[in-house]
Design an enzyme around this catalytic site. Structure first.
Site, PDB file in Angstrom:
ATOM      1  N   SER A  60       0.870  -1.191   0.000  1.00  0.00           N
ATOM      2  CA  SER A  60       0.000   0.000   0.000  1.00  0.00           C
ATOM      3  C   SER A  60       0.896   1.226   0.000  1.00  0.00           C
ATOM      4  O   SER A  60       1.489   1.564   1.032  1.00  0.00           O
ATOM      5  CB  SER A  60      -0.906  -0.001   1.238  1.00  0.00           C
ATOM      6  N   LYS A  78      -7.063   1.840  -2.728  1.00  0.00           N
ATOM      7  CA  LYS A  78      -6.636   1.392  -1.391  1.00  0.00           C
ATOM      8  C   LYS A  78      -6.609   2.552  -0.404  1.00  0.00           C
ATOM      9  O   LYS A  78      -6.983   2.385   0.762  1.00  0.00           O
ATOM     10  CB  LYS A  78      -5.255   0.736  -1.473  1.00  0.00           C
ATOM     11  N   LYS A  91       0.607   5.463   8.089  1.00  0.00           N
ATOM     12  CA  LYS A  91       1.247   5.668   6.788  1.00  0.00           C
ATOM     13  C   LYS A  91       0.207   5.834   5.690  1.00  0.00           C
ATOM     14  O   LYS A  91       0.305   6.732   4.840  1.00  0.00           O
ATOM     15  CB  LYS A  91       2.182   4.489   6.493  1.00  0.00           C
TER      16      LYS A  91
END
Length: 294
Positions: free
Chosen positions: A95, A170, A238
């Site tokens: 990701s 995502k 993140k």
């Protein structure tokens, strides 16, 4: 049967690689400390660096923590691109940043490979049960080539669009997940503070409009106070950084996302960066001076 180089044998990568081995594919990986015994028993081979893995493979799959990690694996010294054979399929299931993904795809294409971004959702359970949701950014040809392998690891595979589109999807997923986890935590905290039986509250909510997989899985984690990952808070941080950086570039306000990020940061500040992301509950409990179920 494909010769697959699989780089990234973490919480998600280990079971995903296992499914590919069970399906009869040959796997190599980069030597990184003690190899998982289950994968070793299934015949995965360790090589010195990503270049050697690429030289031995027709397909490369990466699933590593962050954008710089993908860049290092692909383009660093001894990286994949140095051993890339013409026509090699490179599938990144990490990701990472959508814009960087587009740049990586261009570099791999220029080197003669076919790039696919295919980040996943479903957590450790989805990886173990081969039930992941996989969001794909690729050319039509890239998606056609990657799909049979993705179907071994996942249940819902969707071609979103061109390079970077999988990563964009995502990021959207992680926004929804973060805000839903926060909502579940707030609901259970409210019920507990008001004196209700939170287990029965969750049971009731699972039968109504508030029902969700997050209420089911993470609501149970919160009640049982099992905060071993799962999916670590620092990794969700993140992902939300990617969302907020993207929002700034799009001149877009994402106030709920920013709030969830602050709660994750509060957890990290109290030593919880490696808690499961259901641990966002602990930040809310600190604000309320109340522990769910107490």
């Amino acid at each position: 049967m494909s010769k697959i180089g699989f780089i990234g044998l973490g919480i998600m990568g280990r079971p995903m690689a296992g499914h590919l081995l069970d399906a009869g594919h040959q796997l190599t990986t980069v030597k990184r400390g003690k190899l998982d015994e289950t994968l070793a028993s299934k015949g995965i081979e360790e090589l010195d660096d990503p270049r050697a893995v690429a030289e031995a493979s027709d397909v490369i799959i990466t699933i590593v923590p962050d954008t710089p990690d993908v860049e290092q694996v692909l383009f660093g010294e001894g990286g994949v691109v140095e051993g890339l054979k013409p026509g090699t399929l490179v599938i990144d299931m990490s990701s990472i940043a959508p814009i960087a993904t587009q740049a990586f795809a261009e570099r791999i294409t220029d080197a003669g490979g076919e790039y696919v971004d295919a980040p996943v959702s479903g957590g450790e359970g989805g990886a173990i049960n081969a039930a992941l949701t996989i969001m794909v950014g690729a050319t039509e040809e890239g998606f056609k080539r990657a799909r049979p392998l993705l179907e071994i690891m996942g249940k819902t595979i969707t071609h979103i669009g061109g390079h970077g589109a999988g990563q964009t999807c995502k990021v959207a997923n992680q926004i929804v997940v973060a805000l839903t986890i926060e909502a579940v935590a707030e609901g259970l905290l409210f019920a507990s503070k008001a004196g209700a039986d939170v287990a029965k509250v969750r049971e009731s909510l699972l039968g109504g409009l508030a029902q969700s997989k997050i209420l089911d899985v993470h609501g149970e984690r919160m009640i049982q106070r099992t905060f071993d990952p799962g999916f670590k808070i620092r990794l969700h941080q993140k992902d939300l950084n990617l969302a907020l950086e993207g929002a700034r570039s799009l001149n877009l306000a994402l106030p709920g996302t920013a709030n969830a990020q602050q709660l994750f940061q509060a957890c990290a500040a109290h030593g919880g960066a490696d808690w499961d992301h259901a641990g966002i509950l602990r930040a809310l409990e600190a604000l309320a001076d109340h522990e769910v179920g107490s």
